[in-house]
Every structure is written in structure tokens, then in C-alpha cells.
Write an enzyme that holds these catalytic residues in place. Structure first.
Site, PDB file in Angstrom:
ATOM      1  N   SER A  24     -48.207  11.473 -20.034  1.00 35.47           N
ATOM      2  CA  SER A  24     -48.757  10.817 -18.887  1.00 35.47           C
ATOM      3  C   SER A  24     -48.452   9.071 -19.176  1.00 35.47           C
ATOM      4  CB  SER A  24     -50.413  11.062 -18.840  1.00 35.47           C
ATOM      5  OG  SER A  24     -50.530  12.048 -18.196  1.00 35.47           O
ATOM      6  N   HIS A  76     -54.979   7.223 -14.615  1.00 33.21           N
ATOM      7  CA  HIS A  76     -55.665   8.188 -15.108  1.00 33.21           C
ATOM      8  C   HIS A  76     -55.908   7.972 -16.898  1.00 33.21           C
ATOM      9  CE1 HIS A  76     -52.196  10.797 -15.414  1.00 33.21           C
ATOM     10  NE2 HIS A  76     -52.824  11.224 -16.630  1.00 33.21           N
ATOM     11  N   ASP A  93     -50.553   6.188  -9.357  1.00 32.04           N
ATOM     12  CA  ASP A  93     -51.298   6.529 -10.747  1.00 32.04           C
ATOM     13  C   ASP A  93     -50.754   5.494 -11.759  1.00 32.04           C
ATOM     14  OD1 ASP A  93     -52.408   7.495 -12.753  1.00 32.04           O
ATOM     15  OD2 ASP A  93     -51.944   9.694 -12.292  1.00 32.04           O
TER      16      ASP A  93
END
Length: 744
Positions: free
Chosen positions: A648, A77, A213
């Protein structure tokens, strides 16, 4: 009275710590929890250390270096925007994934950067020297900014490095960060969305999680191994340190370290600040995004072109929409406002028990904070509805972006200056319309404009919009208004917008001034600037000043407590331990998930849970390579690390300094940790590196990338640190023992 005055206990594993201060604040505690390294191994200026394998990826994520040729991991992402920019209906890398099998196939990404921290330094004395305590906040900020710029400039004079200064503890301390910024970053690999986004919005912020991810990039440098603009002659960057990758796996209680660039937290808010988030700001933003996301979802499902155009925008909108919902629920469950009020009562008692100096410094601080928060509340709502609803309509936001051209024309700016601005506007316009659908945005306008008019306090609405509200009393009327607006505006396509720019280039502002979309945007923004922003800015400046004083008081009240500064996109260390958790009464979550769970969730009728045929085939044949444990592949695990947005893509590192996973999310029950940490339920969610390696090697056939990495603790390998017990994932519930928080 003694109990009342007792400082609040620190909570296990809470904190986002400055690497520079680990030796004095955290090293002993980290080693008790399983760290085998020293603080110098984590952060060092004089030699390669873990910090030299960690980068800020772009402006809002983290990445880690995993080879001596600049290979970099981050989240799928985080790389989503770059993957989307390389995608088209013909070459849909979002859906199908992308893998560079040679260096020549690695794709450049203009504008993308990777930033290393070279060193940090406490420069509080240089920034604050001679600034009186009672200086007006605006004047103080100007002085601080001027001095910070001087300190930063001096620190990198004569070098290729960059530097900036950031405030800590509300501006009670200031730290210098010297950086090295690389500009040639190339896409190497990305799994298909059916792996990289498996579970979609349904599983976002949720556990159990089965999302692969990750994405892979490479940093390139000039011939001297220093940053250089993109060039085919650039070479892969050779880092000072890169992370070995452990196949040893994790068990409950194992030490974990998250190294990254967390974005923003507000852990030291007062009760009025918490209530503002919980009762005003979050509900408003959720309402607006809920309406917008429903429309985007419908149109993206109906058109592949729209799906690709809006993929990154939708993901960005949905991410914090769901986070805010979880945050509200978490704050409610923790009774956060009441807990802050209790702390404030204790603080007041400490002040009252002190001498005249203490009472003069802190006696009125909480009453003044309450007054400012009450004053600013309607302006907070106006801010949120303006930014989320009015400017959430892309046509309105684009029209507003052209305001500077009107200013240049009306102020009779030199032709060269206008020409330069027009050139930038042309490029921006082309980029905007590449990912824009006017029919979709028209539906968004019909839904969001009434939310803006109804949610903004009436006295803070533009007269232009008040008239619109009178003329459009229901949803059908707003739909007709939007249809008329998009029919008459010349700003709904690249071709017609470029013609407007042609006229502006001649000095003719009328086509833009007469455009209904520009008129709406101008009314919204001018009223915001004249009625909302002055009061909002003054009140928030006062809150900032008062919060700084309150923060100083908290640290004086609790001298034995180890305080950490709120996150502000600077390099931080969070540490904790692998653990499951109990989200609700009678429910227990294990600390890991596996490929078995992906197959259990598989649903060919639901795009969020589609499983690629190749992955299903590997599962059916049990073709897992060295990445298997007990006949399956580990996918993700949870730990107690304190993380937030910006973390992230952060590396999750074991006690020996080896990469064991890539941080990619938090659990929904723990999203309030930006404001209040709960050791029982706050968990960061990590992609197990073994699943990443399995996808790269077995699924994608990109084994050359795995060979480039340094794998350690490989099962069956001589000298492996991982015995059978380390490799075995037990098929039993892992119950998290709740421990009372202990004082640091």
C-alpha cells in the site's frame, strides 16, 4: 513419468524479487516487457537509483519521494491514523481533508518514521556457518538471532545507520539490510474521506474502483541532511533520487514496476498449510470480525465522537476481514489444496527416483509436515479465537496490558523500576481512552465472548470461562454479563483506571487483582500461555524446520526455475503490465476508471458514495486542467503486478522510471495471491497520478505542491514522449487474452 516429473511452470508476472538480484534474475525479462532502464538504475549502492526514492512508511506501508525537498506520497489509508490523530469534532480532517498551504502548517507526527534502504547484502555464510542440519529449531533460532545481531551491529558500527538481517526461503538464506530512518515526518495534505475513502467498505478490495487513496507527507532532516528528532529548525530532506511524474498515461500492455515493502506471503505452503488457512483460520477470523464490525458501524453512524475514535480501528479490522473472504473464495476457485497435493505427488516421485542421499534428505519430509499440521490444528483455532475474539474486546486487551505491573509488584522489583513502568502505563492509558468508547466495547464483549467460548476447543478453554459459558447460555445472558462486567470494572474510563494505577504505584496490587475485567483477561491469557502456546510453538517450530527442508528440496528439484523469497516486509520489486481481466464467465473489466464513474456512483444518501460539492462543480464545468483525457479525468487502473499488504502506497513506475500511479489495493478475485498466484485474475489496483494531481491542484487549490514536483510527458508540451495515441483512453472493452504460463 516424464510429464509427472516436469517442474511446475512459472507464471507470468508472479514474484516479489530482491532488488539486489535483479541483474542476474530479472533484467532481461523486464526489458523484454518494456523496461527502458537497467537493474543498476533500479538498485544501486554507488549512485542514486529508484530505491532511493522509496521508503517504508511507518511499520506497514510504502511511500515515495516526489520532490527534491522530501515531499512524499503514500495512500490515504496509510496516513489515516495520523490524519485521525490530528482530527477532532471541531477540526474534522478525516471528513473535510487537510492541506498545508505553508511549511509552517505542516503537522508533526510523533512516532512516525520513514525508512530508506541504503544497501542489501547476502550474509548467509556468516549466519549459517557451522550450524549442523539436525540442530533443534529453538537452538538454531537462538544461534541465528545472535549471529544476525552481530552481523547487523558490525555493518553500521560508527555510523548513524541501522541494520537488520532477515531470513529468505524459509531460512535457507539470510540477507542484511542497512537502513536510514527519519523521525520527523509531517502531514502536508489529505483529501476528504469522500475522496480518499470513496466507495468505503463496499468497494474495498474491488474493481472497478474510484478511490482517491492518497495522502502527502514531508520528510524533515537536521542541518546535515541526516535523521534528527522533530525540531522547528529541521529542514526538508534532500533525497539522493526522487521520482518524476508522468502525465503520459497508460495503455494495455505497458510495463509497470511496483517498488515497496510487501508484508507477508506464503507461496510455498504445503497442501495441509493451505487447508489450515482455507478451512480453519480464515473462517474463524472472518466470523469474529463480522460480528465486531457490525457493532462498530452502528455506533459510529450514531455518534461523530465514536466515528472519529474508531475510524482507524474500523478501517484496519474491515480491510483484512474482506480480504480473508476473498482469499477463501479464490483458493476454492483455484482448487488450491488439490493443486498443492498434485505438486507433492510429483515431489515424492522425484525423491523416489533419486539416490540414497536424496531419499534420506527428503523421503519423510511431507509425511512429517502432515503430522505436525494435524497436531497443531486445534491450537490454531485457539490462537485465532483468543486473539480475535477474547482480546478483540478492548477492555480485556487493556486489562491484560497491565499484567507486567502485577509481576513487578509480586516480584518486589526496585521502586525506580516500578515507577518507570507506571509512568509508561499512565501515558498508554491516556492514549488508549482517547480512542475508546466503553458503551461500544460493552456491546462488542457481549457479541465476541460467546464466539470465543464456542469456537475454542473445550479442552483449551480456561476453567473460569467454562463456568461463564455454563452461566450464560444465550445472547441475552451474555448481554447481561457484559453490562455487569462494565459496571463493576474500574478499567472502563481514564479517570478510574488512573486511580488503579495510583494504587499500583504504592505497591498495592489488590484493586487490579480484584477487578473483574483483569480476572477475565488473566484467565484467558494464562490459559493460552500454559495450554495453547507451548504445543502451538513446538509444532510451528517443527513446521518451520520441515518447511525449510522442503523449500531446499523444491529448489533442488527445479534447478531451472527462478524462485523468489516469500515477502517479509523487506524491499522488493514486482513487475508486470497494464491489463484488465475477466472476473467471471461472461464478464469483462476494463483496465481503467474515470471521474465519470465517480459521478455515476454518487449517492448523497450513502456516506460511502458522497461526492464533495467542489468535486461535482469541477466535473460539471469540465475544469480539469492538464489532467484530462477525452473530457474526463483518469482515476485508477489495473495491472498484473504481484503485491500484498505493505505494498500500500508503493510507487507504480513506468519503463522510463517515472511515477504513473500509487498502488493501493488488489482485486477481490486475486486476494489469494498471498498463497497462490493466478495470472488470469490477480491484479493490483493503482491510483492514476493524474487524479491525484487534479485533486491537489484543482480541488484543493494546493498548486504549490504540484509546482514542487517534476512533471514529464505533459500533453501538448514540446518534446513530450506522449503522443495523441498515448493520451487517448479508448471507449471499448479491453479483453484480456489468457496466456499459458511459460517457464522462466
Amino acid at each position: 513419468m516424464l510429464a509427472l516429473l516436469a517442474p511446475a511452470a512459472a507464471r507470468a508476472d508472479e514474484g516479489m524479487w530482491l532488488p539486489l538480484l535483479l541483474k542476474q534474475l530479472n533484467e532481461a525479462d523486464m526489458q523484454r516487457k518494456g523496461l527502458k532502464l537497467t537493474a543498476e538504475d533500479i538498485y544501486s549502492v554507488n549512485r542514486g537509483s529508484l530505491k532511493d526514492a522509496v521508503v517504508q512508511f511507518g511499520g506497514g506501508c510504502t511511500g515515495e519521494i516526489v520532490s527534491n525537498e522530501g515531499l512524499m506520497l503514500t495512500n490515504h489509508h496509510c496516513g489515516y491514523g495520523q490524519i485521525q490523530q490530528h482530527s477532532s469534532v471541531e477540526n474534522d480532517y478525516l471528513t473535510n481533508g487537510y492541506w498545508a498551504m505553508t511549511r509552517e502548517q505542516e503537522l508533526p507526527n510523533p512516532g512516525l518514521t520513514a525508512t530508506f534502504i541504503v544497501r542489501m547484502e547476502d550474509v548467509t555464510g556468516q549466519v549459517l556457518q557451522g550450524i549442523p542440519a539436525g540442530m533443534a529449531e529453538a537452538e538454531r533460532e537462538r544461534t541465528v538471532q545472535q549471529r544476525s545481531a552481530q552481523v547487523a551491529q558490525k555493518a553500521v558500527e560508527g555510523t548513524h545507520y541501522r541494520a537488520f538481517v532477515r531470513p529468505m526461503f524459509g531460512g535457507n538464506e539470510y540477507y542484511l539490510f542497512v537502513t536510514e530512518v527519519f523521525e520527523d515526518i509531517r502531514l502536508v495534505g489529505a483529501p476528504p474521506s469522500s475522496i480518499g475513502k470513496f466507495g468505503g467498505d463496499t468497494d474495498n478490495w474491488a474493481w472497478p474502483r474510484h478511490t482517491g487513496d492518497f495522502s502527502i507527507f514531508r520528510i524533515y532532516a537536521g542541518p546535515d541532511n541526516k535523521p534528527a528528532p522533530y525540531s522547528t529548525s529541521n529542514k526538508p530532506y534532500q533525497p539522493r533520487h526522487y521520482l518524476p511524474i508522468s502525465l503520459g498515461g497508460v495503455q494495455p500492455g505497458d510495463f509497470t514496476l511496483v517498488f515497496g515493502f510487501p508484508g507477508r506471503t506464503t507461496e510455498y505452503l504445503t497442501s495441509w498449510g493451505v487447508d489450515e488457512v482455507y478451512a480453519a483460520s480464515d473462517p474463524a477470523r472472518v466470523k469474529v470480525r463480522d460480528a465486531k464490525l457490525r457493532i462498530l458501524d452502528e455506533d459510529m453512524k450514531a455518534s461523530d465522537k465514536v466515528r472519529i475514535q474508531y475510524a482507524a480501528k474500523y478501517a484496519s479490522l474491515a480491510n483484512y476481514w474482506k480480504k480473508w473472504i476473498g482469499e477463501m473464495r479464490g483458493l476454492k476457485r483455484l482448487n488450491a489444496t488439490a493443486r498443492k497435493q498434485q505438486q507433492e505427488q510429483q515431489f515424492r516421485a522425484w525423491v523416489a527416483a533419486g539416490d540414497a542421499t536424496r531419499q534420506a534428505a527428503y523421503g519423510q519430509i511431507l509425511d512429517q509436515l502432515e503430522q505436525q499440521y494435524r497436531l497443531v490444528r486445534p491450537y490454531v483455532l485457539a490462537r485465532d479465537y483468543t486473539t480475535e475474539a477474547a482480546l478483540g474486546v478492548e477492555l480485556v486487551a487493556y486489562a491484560n496490558s497491565l499484567q507486567n505491573l502485577i509481576d513487578l509488584i509480586q516480584n518486589k522489583a526496585p521502586q525506580a523500576e516500578l515507577a518507570t513502568a507506571i509512568g509508561k502505563a499512565r501515558t498508554g492509558t491516556s492514549n488508549f481512552f482517547r480512542n475508546y468508547s466503553a458503551p461500544t466495547d460493552q456491546k462488542v464483549a457481549a457479541a465476541l465472548l460467546p464466539l470465543y467460548t464456542d469456537g475454542t476447543p473445550a479442552e483449551l478453554l480456561p476453567d473460569y470461562v467454562k463456568n461463564l459459558r455454563k452461566q450464560n447460555a444465550n445472547a441475552a445472558a451474555w448481554t447481561r454479563f457484559a453490562a455487569d462486567l462494565y459496571t463493576r470494572s474500574k478499567l472502563t474510563s481514564n479517570e478510574s483506571a488512573q486511580k488503579v494505577l495510583d494504587e499500583l504505584a504504592k505497591g498495592n496490587a489488590q484493586p487490579l487483582l480484584q477487578d473483574p475485567a483483569y480476572q477475565l483477561a488473566s484467565a484467558v491469557v494464562s490459559t493460552y500461555r500454559s495450554k495453547v502456546l507451548p504445543v502451538y510453538s513446538t509444532a510451528t517450530d517443527q513446521i518451520t524446520l520441515l518447511q525449510r527442508t522442503y523449500m531446499a528440496g523444491l529448489r533442488q528439484w527445479q534447478p531451472e526455475r527462478k524462485f523468489y523469497p516469500d515477502a517479509n516486509s523487506t524491499l522488493r520489486v514486482a513487475y508486470g503490465q497494464v491489463a484488465g481481466y475477466e472476473p467471471a464467465d461472461g464478464v469483462q473489466y476494463e483496465y481503467y476508471t474515470t471521474l465519470d464513474g465517480i459521478m455515476e456512483k454518487a449517492d448523497p444518501t450513502n456516506p460511502e458514495f458522497e461526492v464533495p460539492p467542489r468535486l461535482a462543480e469541477l466535473y460539471q464545468n469540465k475544469d480539469f486542467g492538464p489532467y484530462a483525457v477525452n473530457g474526463t479525468v483518469p482515476v485508477a487502473f489495473t495491472a498484473t503486478n504481484h503485491t500484498t499488504g505493505g505494498n500500500s502506497g508503493s510507487p507504480v513506475i513506468n519503463g522510463r522510471g517515472e511515477l504513473i500511479g500509487i498502488n493501493f489495493d488488489r482485486n477481490w478475485e486475486g486476494t489469494m495471491s498471498d498463497i497462490m498466484y493466478d495470472p488470469d485474475r490477480v491484479r493490483n489496483i493503482t491510483l492514476d497520478v493524474r487524479y491525484m494531481l487534479f485533486v491537489v491542484d484543482k480541488y484543493a487549490g494546493a498548486g504549490h505542491l504540484v509546482k514542487e514536483m517534476k512533471l514529464v510527458n505533459v500533453p501538448g508540451q514540446a518534446g513530450s514522449a506522449s503522443g495523441a495515441s498515448d493520451q487517448k483512453i479508448k471507449k471499448q472493452k479491453v479483453k484480456v487474452k489468457r496466456k499459458k504460463a511459460e517457464a522462466n
